[in-house]
Design an enzyme around this catalytic site. Structure first.
Site, PDB file in Angstrom:
ATOM      1  N   ARG A   1      15.489  53.963 117.377  1.00  0.00           N
ATOM      2  CA  ARG A   1      16.640  54.469 118.520  1.00  0.00           C
ATOM      3  C   ARG A   1      17.063  55.214 119.090  1.00  0.00           C
ATOM      4  NH1 ARG A   1      21.067  54.274 113.422  1.00  0.00           N
ATOM      5  NH2 ARG A   1      22.535  54.277 115.341  1.00  0.00           N
TER       6      ARG A   1
ATOM      7  N   ASP B   1      31.703  50.291 113.763  1.00  0.00           N
ATOM      8  CA  ASP B   1      30.387  49.374 111.817  1.00  0.00           C
ATOM      9  C   ASP B   1      31.057  48.764 111.589  1.00  0.00           C
ATOM     10  OD1 ASP B   1      28.612  51.429 112.681  1.00  0.00           O
ATOM     11  OD2 ASP B   1      29.583  53.509 111.258  1.00  0.00           O
TER      12      ASP B   1
ATOM     13  N   ARG C   1      22.176  44.143 115.480  1.00  0.00           N
ATOM     14  CA  ARG C   1      22.991  43.890 114.120  1.00  0.00           C
ATOM     15  C   ARG C   1      23.520  43.084 115.531  1.00  0.00           C
ATOM     16  NH1 ARG C   1      26.084  49.046 111.935  1.00  0.00           N
ATOM     17  NH2 ARG C   1      24.825  49.655 110.324  1.00  0.00           N
TER      18      ARG C   1
ATOM     19  N   ARG D   1      24.890  48.492 106.839  1.00  0.00           N
ATOM     20  CA  ARG D   1      26.232  47.237 106.392  1.00  0.00           C
ATOM     21  C   ARG D   1      25.862  45.619 106.268  1.00  0.00           C
ATOM     22  NH1 ARG D   1      29.612  50.808 106.514  1.00  0.00           N
ATOM     23  NH2 ARG D   1      28.663  52.753 107.582  1.00  0.00           N
TER      24      ARG D   1
HETATM   25  C1  S3P Z   1      29.028  57.889 113.513  1.00  0.00           C
HETATM   26  C2  S3P Z   1      29.071  57.518 114.911  1.00  0.00           C
HETATM   27  C3  S3P Z   1      28.639  56.177 115.551  1.00  0.00           C
HETATM   28  C4  S3P Z   1      27.991  55.050 114.204  1.00  0.00           C
HETATM   29  C5  S3P Z   1      28.242  55.645 112.839  1.00  0.00           C
HETATM   30  C6  S3P Z   1      28.572  56.899 112.397  1.00  0.00           C
HETATM   31  C7  S3P Z   1      29.687  59.632 112.855  1.00  0.00           C
HETATM   32  O1  S3P Z   1      27.689  56.027 115.958  1.00  0.00           O
HETATM   33  O2  S3P Z   1      27.982  53.907 114.646  1.00  0.00           O
HETATM   34  O3  S3P Z   1      27.448  54.703 111.901  1.00  0.00           O
HETATM   35  O4  S3P Z   1      29.084  60.035 112.304  1.00  0.00           O
HETATM   36  O5  S3P Z   1      29.974  59.292 114.527  1.00  0.00           O
HETATM   37  P1  S3P Z   1      27.767  56.171 117.986  1.00  0.00           P
HETATM   38  O6  S3P Z   1      29.788  57.336 117.807  1.00  0.00           O
HETATM   39  O7  S3P Z   1      26.920  56.742 118.767  1.00  0.00           O
HETATM   40  O8  S3P Z   1      28.379  54.904 118.245  1.00  0.00           O
END
Ligand code: S3P
Length: 425
Positions: free
Chosen positions: A115, A311, A342, A385
């Site tokens: 990632r 999500d 995804r 998920r």
């Molecule tokens: C999260 C932010 C999201 C989300 C992740 C949790 C967080 O990611 O997809 O599951 O706790 O700040 P991004 O904000 O980087 O998209």
């Protein structure tokens, strides 16, 4: 499967659980955290904080108790910090550790190693942090060198809305010289900002910008109650809507407005639910949500909605498959850099259960609802998920066998137990 009935207790919010440990670690008095999510991701955060000298006590019952070392008390970890599968652990801790006077090296599982981390390394480096990562400062493993002088506050325009990146910059800004401002294209979840307030750290918010100033004083509250995770409630909201004869109450769901995109989209699709007993605790709103079966129809939404339901796309795609007509989702490119790609995973796996229903483009997903359903064998790809959304698909359709189903432990260890219990009543 018959309709969902009765009540479902929703486990603690993953994002808030992470932040509750991290921010409590910077205080110097015990913080009692109730409804903490004991999912693998949050346990990764707990392990990282313990490795830096923080006391995290967990009796396996109602609460965990975190006693921090003060704003400047974290200790150099003796080993490598393992963020496991958790982007939140990694990205937020990078922001927190960039200003510290010690060295820290991070690793993670094979998904996290793929990632993109340049999006965090770049702004932190602009603040003066010394960070080195693989593949030209983009990927794990990543080492943060000891900060020899204070970081400098910046004004940073984020190309993509991301609460993880925003939070990393704000946490670094807590220690920087001068103020730090983050501008997002659309407002992402604001749990960091809200929890900082609970620790006596003001943030200034204007539109989609947030500013933080370094603080001298930091006060840990005695207790934090974590509301239930709307991302976990989403599976039952969708399943109850699709299955005939459902009438279920989802108890204690966090309804922070930066997270309720799923409610807006499901409402537009014709879902029937109501929020009851709305209350606020620790700056976060929560409610019980009663859901009854409904006839769903297709909808369309785009980039401006994305941060509020990022999500939930895998399970919204399931709702769309059982809806009448097409659903068109645009501006969804961020889904390609989640635990799996995804958009690709949805088209690969869901089309096994409803052939020809799912089409993806570079940042789009189109679902042709109401096509013929069949039973199938699908891969979770070790994405929690995807596994839960596939389970909802199978439960609402003709059944599914999920390969590598255990990844639900990342965010919802009781998921399958709740599914079999609630579905059999
Ligand atoms: C999260 C932010 C999201 C989300 C992740 C949790 C967080 O990611 O997809 O599951 O706790 O700040 P991004 O904000 O980087 O998209």
């Amino acid at each position: 499967m018959r309709g969902l009935r009765g009540e479902i207790e929703i486990p603690g919010d993953k994002s808030i659980s992470h932040r509750s440990i991290m921010l409590s670690s910077l205080g110097s008095t015990p913080v009692h955290i109730t409804n903490f999510l004991r999912g693998q991701d949050c346990l990764s955060t707990a392990a990282c904080m313990r490795a830096m000298g923080v006391t995290v006590e967990d009796d396996g019952k109602d609460e965990i108790c975190v006693t921090g070392l003060g704003l400047h008390g974290l200790k150099e970890p003796a080993g490598i910090l393992d963020a496991g599968n958790s982007g939140t652990t990694l990205r937020l801790l990078m922001g927190l550790l960039a200003p510290q006077p010690f060295l820290a090296t991070f690793t993670g599982d094979s998904s996290l190693c793929r990632r993109p981390m340049g999006r965090v390394i770049q702004p932190l480096s602009e603040m003066g942090a010394k960070i080195a990562g693989r593949a030209g400062n983009k990927l794990l493993p990543i080492t943060i060198l000891p900060a020899e002088k204070p970081l400098q506050g910046i004004s940073y325009k984020m190309p993509v809305a991301s609460a993880q990146v925003k939070s990393a910059i704000l946490l670094a800004g807590l220690y920087a010289e001068g103020e730090t401002t983050v501008h997002e294209p659309f407002v992402s979840r604001d749990h960091t900002e809200r929890m900082l307030e609970a620790f006596g750290v003001p943030t200034i918010r204007q539109g989609s910008s947030v500013t933080i100033r370094p603080v001298q004083e930091y006060r840990a509250p005695q207790a934090i109650h974590v509301p239930g995770d709307i991302s976990s409630a989403a599976y039952w909201l969708v399943l109850a809507s699709i299955l005939p004869d459902s009438d279920v109450v989802l108890k204690n769901v966090g309804i922070n407005p930066t997270r309720t995109g799923i409610l807006d989209v499901m409402e537009r699709m014709g879902a029937r639910f109501e929020c009851r007993n709305v209350r606020t605790s620790g700056g976060e709103r929560a409610a019980d949500i009663r859901v009854v079966s409904a006839e769903l129809h297709g909808t369309a939404f785009g980039a401006e909605m994305m941060p509020r339901l990022i999500d939930e796309i895998p399970v919204i795609a399931v709702a769309a498959a059982f809806a009448k007509g097409d659903t068109v989702i645009t501006g969804a490119g961020e889904l390609r850099v989640k635990e799996t790609d995804r958009l690709q995973a949805i088209t690969n796996e869901y089309n096994r259960l409803m052939p020809g229903a799912f089409e993806s483009g570079a940042d789009t997903l189109v679902i042709h609802g109401g096509k013929m359903i069949r039973e199938g064998i699908c891969k979770s790809g070790d994405d929690h998920r995807m596994a839960m959304s596939l389970a909802v698909f199978g439960a609402a359709g003709k059944g599914v066998t999920i390969e590598r189903p255990d990844c639900v432990d990342i965010s919802y260890p009781a998921f399958y137990t709740t599914l079999s219990y609630t579905g059999s009543r």
